[in-house]
Design an enzyme around this catalytic site. Structure first.
Site, short mmCIF file in Angstrom:
data_model
loop_
_atom_site.label_atom_id
_atom_site.label_comp_id
_atom_site.label_asym_id
_atom_site.label_seq_id
_atom_site.Cartn_x
_atom_site.Cartn_y
_atom_site.Cartn_z
N GLY A 84 42.24 45.77 78.74
CA GLY A 84 42.65 44.38 78.49
C GLY A 84 44.15 44.16 78.55
CG HIS A 147 48.73 52.07 81.31
ND1 HIS A 147 48.16 51.08 80.56
CD2 HIS A 147 48.55 51.69 82.61
CE1 HIS A 147 47.66 50.14 81.36
NE2 HIS A 147 47.89 50.49 82.60
P1 A3P Z 1 36.03 44.67 83.12
O1 A3P Z 1 36.27 45.58 84.26
O2 A3P Z 1 35.09 45.24 82.08
O3 A3P Z 1 35.60 43.30 83.54
P2 A3P Z 1 43.35 45.86 82.31
O4 A3P Z 1 43.94 44.51 82.27
O5 A3P Z 1 43.85 46.78 81.23
O6 A3P Z 1 43.42 46.45 83.67
O7 A3P Z 1 41.82 45.68 81.94
C1 A3P Z 1 40.96 45.06 82.83
C2 A3P Z 1 39.72 44.61 82.07
O8 A3P Z 1 40.05 43.46 81.28
C3 A3P Z 1 38.64 44.18 83.04
O9 A3P Z 1 37.41 44.45 82.36
C4 A3P Z 1 38.92 42.70 83.17
O10 A3P Z 1 37.83 41.95 83.64
C5 A3P Z 1 39.27 42.34 81.72
N1 A3P Z 1 40.09 41.14 81.61
C6 A3P Z 1 41.08 40.72 82.41
N2 A3P Z 1 41.58 39.56 81.98
C7 A3P Z 1 40.90 39.23 80.87
C8 A3P Z 1 40.96 38.11 79.97
N3 A3P Z 1 41.81 37.13 80.15
N4 A3P Z 1 40.11 38.12 78.93
C9 A3P Z 1 39.22 39.12 78.74
N5 A3P Z 1 39.10 40.18 79.56
C10 A3P Z 1 39.94 40.24 80.61
#
Ligand code: A3P
Length: 345
Positions: A84, A147
Site C-alpha cells: 500500500g 522499502h
Molecule cells: P493488490 O495487488 O492486492 O491489488 P504498493 O503501492 O506498495 O505497490 O502496493 C500495491 C497494492 O496496493 C496493490 O494491491 C494495489 O492495488 C493497492 N493499492 C494501490 N492504491 C491503493 C489505494 N488507493 N487504496 C487501497 N489499495 C491500493
C-alpha cells in the site's frame, strides 16, 4: 549532439571518475554477497545486511546510506513492497500539504503519487550518488519513501527527529500482490516462477526487500520503543476505518485536523481523493508511466482489496504461512489475520 559534452565525456570529469570507482566498488561488493535467483528468470538478488536486493537497487541503497542527511522536519514513508505504498504516499502527501493547495488543485489529480513523493532507492539516488535533496522536494517539509528495513536506514534518519510512517499488510495479500506485480513487469521473453515456487521463495524471505517478517518486526520494535518517531500502520486497518486512521496520521505528523476541518468534511475529502477507485480512474494513472524507469502507473492499481489471496492459494499454503506467522511473530505483540477462507481445494 552536444560536442562540448562529448569531448568532456571522452576526457573524463572528476564526477565521472567518482562514478567509475563507485561502479567498480559496487561490482566487487556484489561478488562477495550471497546470491539467489529472483522470481523472474535472468534476474538475481543479493543479500545485504540480512535483506535481498536487486543489484542496481542495492547500489542506490548504499549511496543513500552514505550520503542521505535527514533533517528533523523530514517525513519518511517506509513500507515493504506491495503493502500500500502508493496509497500511503497519496494520504500523507494530501494530509501534510493540505493547506498548500486547494482541493481542486491537489497535484494527485495530475501526478502519480510515486512522482510526487520520490523513493530514496528507486528515485532520489537513481544514478546520482549525491542528489540535491532540496531541489527534489517542491513541498516542505520534505517527504521521502523507502522499502529499506529499519536497521539499514541511513543513520541520520534514525538519529534525527524526523518521523517515519510505516505501513505493512497481511503477508498473504502482500505475496499475491507481489507475484502479480512481477508478472505485469516482466518482459515476455522472461519467465516468472509458478505461484507455488514463488511462495516457497517468499517463505524463505527471498524476494526484493525480503524477508517480510524481519522487515515488519524491525519497524514494529522501533515503533514500540519510540512511538513519537515511528507510526506503525496496517493496510487492513486503513481499509476498515480510513477516517480514524487519517486523523491518527495527521496527529502523528503534527498537523491534526481542526474541528472546523472535521465538520467541513476535509478528512473524508482526503480519504476520497486517495481512494483506490478514485486514483485508479485518473488519466495519469490509467495511461501515464514513470519518467525514471518507464513503469506504467496502472500496475500499482490492481484490485486494492483485503483477502484477494483466498482466490489464489491452496489450504497447504495457508497452513504454512499461518505457522510462519506464529513462529516469527511469537510474543512480539504484532498480529496479522488471514481471516478469509480459501476457496481452492
Ligand atoms: P493488490 O495487488 O492486492 O491489488 P504498493 O503501492 O506498495 O505497490 O502496493 C500495491 C497494492 O496496493 C496493490 O494491491 C494495489 O492495488 C493497492 N493499492 C494501490 N492504491 C491503493 C489505494 N488507493 N487504496 C487501497 N489499495 C491500493
Amino acid at each position: 549532439m552536444d560536442t562540448a559534452t562529448t569531448s568532456k565525456a571522452e576526457i573524463g570529469s572528476p564526477i565521472q571518475d567518482v562514478d567509475k570507482s563507485w561502479d567498480d566498488e559496487h561490482q566487487q561488493l556484489l561478488q562477495t554477497l550471497p546470491e539467489e535467483q529472483e522470481w523472474v528468470s535472468g534476474s538475481s538478488l543479493h543479500l545485504y545486511q540480512g535483506f535481498w536486493y536487486l543489484p542496481l537497487v542495492l547500489k542506490h541503497v548504499i549511496s543513500c546510506q552514505r550520503h542521505f542527511q535527514a533533517s528533523d522536519s523530514d517525513v519518511i514513508i517506509a513500507t515493504p513492497p506491495k503493502c500500500g505504498t502508493t496509497w500511503l504516499k497519496a494520504l500523507t502527501f494530501s494530509t501534510l500539504y493540505r493547506n498548500q493547495f486547494t482541493r481542486d488543485e491537489n497535484p494527485l489529480l495530475t501526478f502519480n503519487p510515486h512522482r510526487l513523493l520520490p523513493s530514496l532507492e528507486y528515485g532520489v539516488y537513481l544514478n546520482k550518488p549525491c542528489p540535491d535533496l532540496d531541489n527534489i522536494c517542491v513541498y516542505k517539509p520534505r517527504l521521502f519513501a523507502t522499502h529499506v528495513p529499519y536497521a539499514s536506514l541511513p543513520t541520520s534518519i534514525k538519529d534525527s527527529d524526523c518521523k517515519i510512517v510505516y505501513m505493512c499488510r497481511n503477508p498473504m495479500d502482500m505475496f499475491i500482490s507481489f507475484w502479480h506485480f512481477r508478472d505485469m513487469l516482466r518482459v515476455e521473453s522472461k519467465e516468472l516462477l509458478s505461484l507455488h515456487k514463488a511462495f516457497d521463495k517468499f517463505c524463505h524471505g527471498i524476494y526484493a526487500h525480503g524477508p517480510f517478517f524481519e522487515h515488519v518486526l524491525g519497524y514494529w520494535k522501533a515503533s514500540q520503543e519510540n512511538p513519537n518517531k515511528v507510526l506503525f500502520l496496517k493496510y487492513e486497518d486503513l481499509k476498515e476505518d480510513i477516517s480514524c486512521q487519517l486523523m491518527h496520521l495527521a496527529m502523528f505528523l503534527g498537523v491534526p485536523f481542526t474541528e472546523d476541518e472535521k465538520k467541513g468534511g476535509v478528512v473524508e475529502e482526503i480519504a476520497n481523493i486517495c481512494s483506490f477507485e478514485k486514483l485508479k480512474e485518473l488519466e495519469v494513472n490509467k495511461n501515464g508511466s514513470s519518467q525514471s524507469n518507464g513503469i506504467p502507473y496502472k500496475v500499482f492499481f490492481r484490485k486494492g482489496k483485503v483477502g484477494d489471496w483466498s482466490n489464489c492459494v491452496t489450504p497447504s499454503m495457508v497452513e504454512r504461512l499461518e505457522k510462519l506467522i506464529q513462529e516469527k511473530l511469537n510474543n512480539s505483540g504484532l498480529t496479522f489475520k488471514l481471516s478469509c477462507k480459501t476457496s481452492k481445494p
